[in-house]
Scaffold this motif. Structure first.
Motif, PDB file in Angstrom:
ATOM      1  N   ILE A 187       0.833  -1.196   0.000  1.00 38.37           N
ATOM      2  CA  ILE A 187       0.000   0.000   0.000  1.00 38.37           C
ATOM      3  C   ILE A 187       0.867   1.245   0.000  1.00 38.37           C
ATOM      4  N   ALA A 188       1.921   1.225   0.819  1.00 36.74           N
ATOM      5  CA  ALA A 188       2.780   2.408   0.894  1.00 36.74           C
ATOM      6  C   ALA A 188       3.395   2.711  -0.465  1.00 36.74           C
ATOM      7  N   VAL A 189       3.955   1.669  -1.088  1.00 34.21           N
ATOM      8  CA  VAL A 189       4.618   1.889  -2.377  1.00 34.21           C
ATOM      9  C   VAL A 189       3.616   2.415  -3.415  1.00 34.21           C
ATOM     10  N   ALA A 190       2.473   1.728  -3.535  1.00 41.91           N
ATOM     11  CA  ALA A 190       1.516   2.114  -4.565  1.00 41.91           C
ATOM     12  C   ALA A 190       0.932   3.495  -4.284  1.00 41.91           C
TER      13      ALA A 190
ATOM     14  N   SER B  38       6.641   0.198 -19.619  1.00 43.91           N
ATOM     15  CA  SER B  38       6.827   0.693 -18.257  1.00 43.91           C
ATOM     16  C   SER B  38       7.578  -0.286 -17.356  1.00 43.91           C
ATOM     17  N   LEU B  39       7.261  -1.571 -17.436  1.00 42.71           N
ATOM     18  CA  LEU B  39       7.924  -2.517 -16.541  1.00 42.71           C
ATOM     19  C   LEU B  39       9.419  -2.562 -16.844  1.00 42.71           C
TER      20      LEU B  39
ATOM     21  N   ASN C 124      13.193   3.175  -4.536  1.00 40.29           N
ATOM     22  CA  ASN C 124      13.412   3.228  -5.978  1.00 40.29           C
ATOM     23  C   ASN C 124      12.266   2.588  -6.747  1.00 40.29           C
ATOM     24  N   ALA C 125      11.628   1.599  -6.139  1.00 41.26           N
ATOM     25  CA  ALA C 125      10.449   1.014  -6.775  1.00 41.26           C
ATOM     26  C   ALA C 125       9.342   2.070  -6.860  1.00 41.26           C
ATOM     27  N   ILE C 126       9.200   2.851  -5.785  1.00 37.48           N
ATOM     28  CA  ILE C 126       8.188   3.922  -5.784  1.00 37.48           C
ATOM     29  C   ILE C 126       8.467   4.900  -6.920  1.00 37.48           C
ATOM     30  N   ILE C 127       9.732   5.308  -7.028  1.00 39.25           N
ATOM     31  CA  ILE C 127      10.080   6.272  -8.080  1.00 39.25           C
ATOM     32  C   ILE C 127       9.785   5.675  -9.456  1.00 39.25           C
ATOM     33  N   ALA C 128      10.227   4.420  -9.638  1.00 43.97           N
ATOM     34  CA  ALA C 128      10.051   3.780 -10.939  1.00 43.97           C
ATOM     35  C   ALA C 128       8.579   3.694 -11.317  1.00 43.97           C
ATOM     36  N   ILE C 129       7.724   3.339 -10.344  1.00 44.05           N
ATOM     37  CA  ILE C 129       6.291   3.226 -10.649  1.00 44.05           C
ATOM     38  C   ILE C 129       5.683   4.622 -10.764  1.00 44.05           C
ATOM     39  N   GLY C 130       6.124   5.539  -9.898  1.00 43.09           N
ATOM     40  CA  GLY C 130       5.565   6.881  -9.874  1.00 43.09           C
ATOM     41  C   GLY C 130       5.774   7.627 -11.184  1.00 43.09           C
TER      42      GLY C 130
ATOM     43  N   GLU D 189       4.365  -3.321  -8.160  1.00 42.95           N
ATOM     44  CA  GLU D 189       5.256  -3.531  -7.019  1.00 42.95           C
ATOM     45  C   GLU D 189       5.496  -5.018  -6.819  1.00 42.95           C
ATOM     46  N   ALA D 190       4.435  -5.802  -6.945  1.00 48.78           N
ATOM     47  CA  ALA D 190       4.584  -7.249  -6.783  1.00 48.78           C
ATOM     48  C   ALA D 190       5.550  -7.798  -7.834  1.00 48.78           C
ATOM     49  N   GLY D 191       5.413  -7.322  -9.070  1.00 46.09           N
ATOM     50  CA  GLY D 191       6.291  -7.783 -10.144  1.00 46.09           C
ATOM     51  C   GLY D 191       7.744  -7.420  -9.875  1.00 46.09           C
ATOM     52  N   LEU D 192       7.974  -6.183  -9.456  1.00 46.39           N
ATOM     53  CA  LEU D 192       9.348  -5.749  -9.187  1.00 46.39           C
ATOM     54  C   LEU D 192       9.937  -6.537  -8.017  1.00 46.39           C
TER      55      LEU D 192
END
Lengths: 314, 289, 493
Positions: free
Chosen positions: B89-92, B133-134, B150-156, B221-224
């Motif tokens: 939840i935090a990341v997304a 995107s992925l 970094n996952a947050i940045i990448a998805i964001g 996030e799950a994929g990363l």
């Protein structure tokens, strides 16, 4: 029309050029020395230097960028650091896996989604509609690698009817197709769920329009109206999504190719990133970006053909 | 101006009433709230401390002590799922925040100014959109190193053009309306109009998009994490739990079952919520989308 | 009734095809973790190349046997002068390369001179450092003169980096390797596999396999389904030691645990505070619970070590009791060092599962004495650059797989930054001694010094987990070097 297409084409080319700057720039700051990776832990400094010289890594970045760009224009993507073979050959070897995988997935996804979507639309509001669309919701929520995991253990480890992974090559087409079945199902099902929903809403809308009522009033059978008249008119949004899905399938298979260790484009690029084989990463990313832009362009042109107003506006 | 605002409020109250009579909204909300509560609870309490390993009691089946069993390092899976919910939840959420925070102003700006600014912004959008995107997320985490931030940045980053497009599209539809023209006639600038008149009118649209992006963010996030590029241990994450479970699924399928179900449930809840919300906001839109 | 007939005829077909399977198979798919960067073993340190080609496609003057012994290779015999400086090799007759050309003494001279040349890209030039001259006396005889006697010379000539290549084909070996071995190279499907086929003109005993495919399976997670589903019939170094349970439970497979030369250590940056403080290192050593690490990372198969030395070596001394698992003592030592409340540090982990899992367990164990670790996972590329080359790290976990490599603790500028003149003196003495008894005593002394200094956290000897079809024989149990010698491999029944 020609003006419109030319404009889109120019925009596409500019996008591609910008993308090439981004790709090259991003990879410049990627940490890791390709020469060290190729020679390993025990290599001496002189051997490293000799290799860097050989690979042309000693030149300043802008020089390498323009050399690379010039190569791109002439169709030369450079030579892989790790495989010491031309990138274009590597891409070709991988496309033989990735392209059929994407096509089979696309076929599966369409073959499942369109009948389901049409069926649900024809029962709009009824229990069967709710149930089908509920299932589709779950399908959308499935991470494809989890689905892949479950499929491997049911069909490969449990029933032993399909291979758990790997790709035997096209020399034996039956085995080759068999090894693509589970990966393409894992990729296709979540996509099919999305497509089924799009098909359904497009159909529901079309079915509400006057010409359908007219057709029914003329006494045409319901089935014929549904499949002939309504579906054809609902195809535009469906095709848009299909276009998007195809590029997704071509590029977005990184995880699935990793689960099934298929030697496709996704894995090529994943390994290349990890091994700092920058020239491969750059080449493959550019190819993917170009194909995405082309698909978008095709979709834009389709729109323009369908809806002439778009040619002047925007 | 006060009249318009009440008009907006009224419609929002309508929306809520319609929403609560919408089955998919109610189910979606219930699921989402449950997951959110689980994540909140995990901030204060979890059945076991997941940073403490006990390898001797690894890969256990379901029991009263461990309702979901234990993983390959003897950690309680229920506790890990609870903490994993927090991570997902935090990341997304932050990724959606980045996308909205940067994308919406850009979209509004493009709509307000038009001309070359609009063109440049939308072309830049196209460039970002042109990257799978992925793949780009994998590259970003490879450059900056794996980890939740970094996952947050990448998805964001990939949420920015999405919100910019939605905001621009929504705003373009509002700009020709009378009350905007009136405000313009009063001498209000593009910034003020965007903030006072446009934004409240596209808020619903953005909320729906946010729910969708939230769900996509959970999946991304799950994929990363599955590729080992997301949150790092000892912080549990669902994707990573699936990766760890992969080699043991033949002997202990429950290791893969629960994290996978957690992902499916969360994404499902958010999607239902978004759908219900959209139907409630504009029953007509249901047909076009 | 009709369906019943169908069932019977189907059963009959199955039986018929089953009886065909009784003639022994001659093909084999072998799983390997890493794909080689290219296929020339004389131009890269990558063990992945030797894993496929060593002894199968390429041969050297000597060869290393399954237990690390030196056996004759392309040289059927040799003589050494009294002073240990001149080696005269007698070469085998009638040996042909896979392209049909003949093998003779000139090829040996070419290969050795090429490997030790100034512009050589051979990754193990040190192997050839002692060579002064190489002389082709006649087509069947080669004379190698050394600068000074070297006890390990014959062993060195058995390395994959010292295989004999032909001048005509040497340049093309990266893509299309041409050797003298029992298998010839057939195909390299990049990203997927390398296929070898039987060499019908081999000089030695014919091999039982007609075809051998080495398939690359980099994910530990994918290795398990690959073997369970029968796609891959042998995994000589199975990467998922923590996930063996389903294979062990299945009678179709043999699980063979052997020894490697891989000392797995928690390497500490001795040149960096606070790890330059011996009390901190001792505290960490006391905080480690080897049993738990071995159980989690290798399913209990690793052999505990207390210093940097292989338990299989005759000079091995068991020092695992130097710093027994004792949390209170660890805390006390940490307090003495001025870190009563612990401290924070990073642990950088390379990709193999043994490192990642050990890292998670150690993070939990060190947390008990107040050391908070942040786990930083890395790809090999980054690890080599940041940790190994730039020494930018606090802690890391790595298996040192080179045989007999305790000398790295005496190397100047080696990544864990250990510097002890006493140890260096022992190494210098070792270089001068040739008496085995003296050498073994010096090795023991060296082991004790680094164990007492708690240079690194000494964890376990990496097990070689061989997993293969129970009907296969002839695969190596141990791994004295990274190679999969297929010359004796055959299917029984």
């Amino acid at each position: 029309m020609i003006v419109y297409v030319t404009k889109r084409l120019v925009i596409g080319l500019v996008t591609l050029l910008l993308a090439s700057v981004v790709v090259f720039g991003v990879l410049e700051i990627l940490p890791g020395d390709p020469a060290r990776i190729m020679l390993g832990m025990n290599a001496g400094p002189d051997a490293l230097e000799a290799l860097r010289q050989e690979m042309g890594l000693n030149q300043p970045a802008p020089v390498r960028f323009f050399q690379w760009l010039a190569g791109l224009v002439t169709g030369d993507l450079g030579r892989s650091y790790t495989y010491s073979s031309p990138v274009i050959d590597l891409v070709q070897e991988r496309l033989v896996v990735s392209l059929p995988l994407a096509l089979i997935s696309l076929f599966l996804s369409t073959a499942i989604a369109i009948p389901v979507g049409v069926f649900a639309a024809s029962r709009s509001g009824k229990l069967s509609d709710t149930l089908t669309m509920g299932t589709a919701q779950i399908g959308i929520a499935l991470p494809n690698f989890w689905l892949a995991l479950l499929l491997v253990y049911v069909f490969a480890v449990g029933l032993r009817v399909l291979p758990a992974g790997g790709f035997p090559g096209w020399a034996d087409p039956v085995e080759a197709i068999k090894s693509l079945i589970l990966p393409s199902i894992s990729l296709a099902l979540p996509q099919a769920a999305i497509l089924a929903r799009v098909t359904r809403s497009a159909m529901v809308e079309t079915l509400g329009e006057d010409f359908i009522r007219t057709a029914r009033a003329k006494g045409l059978p319901r089935r014929k109206v549904l499949w002939r008249h309504a579906l054809r008119n609902a195809m535009i949004p469906v095709l848009t999504i299909l276009g998007l899905q195809f590029s997704f399938l071509l590029a977005g298979t990184i995880i699935i190719e990793n689960v099934f260790y298929l030697p496709g484009l996704g894995r090529l690029i994943f390994q290349a990133i990890n091994q700092r084989d920058l020239i491969v990463v750059e080449g493959v990313v550019m190819l993917l970006v170009a194909s995405l832009i082309l698909i978008n362009l095709a979709v834009d042109i389709c729109y323009a053909i369908v809806d002439p107003r778009l040619r002047i506006g925007r | 101006m006060t009249i318009e605002q009440t008009a907006v409020d009224l419609s929002q109250r309508h929306v809520l009433r319609r929403a609560f009579s919408n089955a998919s909204f109610v189910v979606g909300l219930a699921i989402t709230l449950t997951i959110a509560i689980v994540a909140l609870v995990s901030l204060f309490w979890a059945p076991y401390d997941v940073t403490k390993l006990s390898v001797a009691s690894r890969v256990q089946g379901l029991s009263w002590a461990h309702p979901f069993g234990t993983d390959h390092l003897g950690r309680d899976i229920l506790s890990m799922i609870m903490l994993g919910a927090r991570n997902s939840i935090a990341v997304a959420l932050v990724a959606v925040g980045i996308g909205m925070g940067l994308g919406v102003p850009l979209g509004l700006w493009a709509a307000a100014r038009g001309g070359w600014i609009d063109e440049v912004l939308m072309r830049t959008n196209d460039v970002i959109f042109a990257f799978p995107s992925l793949l780009s997320a994998v590259m970003i985490t490879a450059i900056f190193g794996p980890g939740a931030i970094n996952a947050i940045i990448a998805i964001g980053i990939f949420n920015i053009p999405v919100f910019a497009r939605v905001a621009r599209g929504g705003a373009l539809a509002i700009w020709p309306r009378e009350f905007v023209l009136a405000a313009k006639a009063c001498g209000k600038g593009g910034f003020l109009i965007s903030a006072e008149h446009i934004l409240p009118n596209i808020a619903n649209l953005l909320l729906v998009q946010a729910t969708i992006q939230f769900a996509l963010g959970i999946l991304a996030e799950a994929g990363l994490s599955y590729l080992g590029l997301g949150a790092q241990p000892p912080m549990p994450s669902w994707g990573r739990m699936l990766f760890d479970a992969q080699t043991r699924i033949a002997v202990a399928p429950h290791l893969a079952l629960f994290p996978g179900m957690a992902i499916v449930l969360t994404v499902l809840g958010l999607n239902l919520l978004g759908d219900g919300l959209r139907d409630a906001i504009d029953p007509k839109q249901r047909r076009t989308l | 009734m009709k369906s019943l007939v169908t069932v019977f005829s189907a059963a009959a077909v199955t039986l018929a095809s089953a009886s065909f399977a009784f003639s022994a198979r001659t093909d084999l798919v072998i799983g390997v973790v890493l794909e080689p960067p290219h296929l020339d073993p004389t131009a890269s340190a990558a063990g992945a190349i030797d894993e496929i080609l060593y002894a199968n496609v390429f041969e050297g003057l000597t060869r290393i046997g399954p237990n690390g012994e030196v056996l004759p290779g392309l040289a059927e015999s040799w003589e050494v002068t009294e002073d240990g400086k001149v080696y005269t090799f007698k070469l085998r007759q009638g040996v042909k390369y896979h392209d049909g050309s003949d093998f003779d003494a000139e090829d040996v001279k070419f290969s050795l001179d090429r490997a030790r040349a100034a512009d050589s890209v051979n990754a193990q030039k040190a192997l050839f450092a002692a060579i002064d001259t190489v002389e082709a006396v006649d087509p069947q005889t080669v004379k190698v003169t050394l600068k000074q006697p070297q006890g390990s010379f014959l062993y060195n000539m058995g390395w994959g980096d010292a295989v004999i290549v032909a001048p005509e084909s040497a340049e093309g070996n990266k893509e299309k390797p041409i050797g003298t071995g029992p298998f010839r190279f057939e195909r390299w499907a990049k990203g997927a596999s390398v296929t070898l086929a039987k060499n019908p003109d081999y000089w030695g005993d014919a091999v039982a396999l007609d075809k051998a495919e080495f398939r690359f399976i980099p994910d530990a997670a994918a290795a398990l389904p690959a073997i369970l589903s029968g796609d891959v019939q042998a995994f000589p170094s199975f990467p998922a030691g923590d996930a063996l349970a389903p294979i062990k439970a299945d009678p179709r497979f043999s699980v063979v645990i052997g020894a490697t030369e891989g000392e797995t250590i928690l390497a500490m940056n001795n040149a960096k505070a606070p790890f330059d403080n011996i009390k901190v290192r001792q505290a960490i050593s006391h905080a480690l619970d080897r049993e738990e690490i071995i159980l989690g990372a290798t399913d209990g198969l690793g052999v505990p070590i207390g210093s940097h030395f292989s338990p299989a070596n005759e000079a091995y001394e068991d020092l695992t009791g130097t710093y027994p698992h004792d949390v209170d003592k660890a805390k006390a030592l940490l307090a003495e060092a001025g870190f009563a409340d612990g401290f924070s540090a990073t642990i950088k982990l390379p990709p193999p599962p043994y490192a990642r899992i050990s890292g998670e367990i150690i993070t939990s164990q060190l947390a008990e004495i107040g050391i908070k670790l942040e786990i930083v996972p890395m790809e090999w590329a980054q690890w080599l650059e940041q940790v190994f080359t730039n020494k930018d790290f606090d802690l890391t976990i790595i298996a040192h797989t080179e045989p007999n490599d305790i000398d790295i603790y005496g190397r100047e500028g080696y990544y864990f930054g250990y510097n002890n003149p006493e140890f260096k003196a022992v190494m210098a003495e070792l270089d001068q001694s040739s008496d085995p008894a003296v050498r073994n005593e010096l090795y023991r002394k060296a082991q004790r010094i680094i164990a007492d200094d708690a240079v690194n956290g000494f964890l376990f000897q990496l097990p070689k987990i061989g997993v293969w079809d129970a009907k296969l024989t002839g695969l190596w149990e141990n791994s004295p070097l990274q190679a999969n010698d297929l010359t004796k491999v055959r299917w029984t029944d």
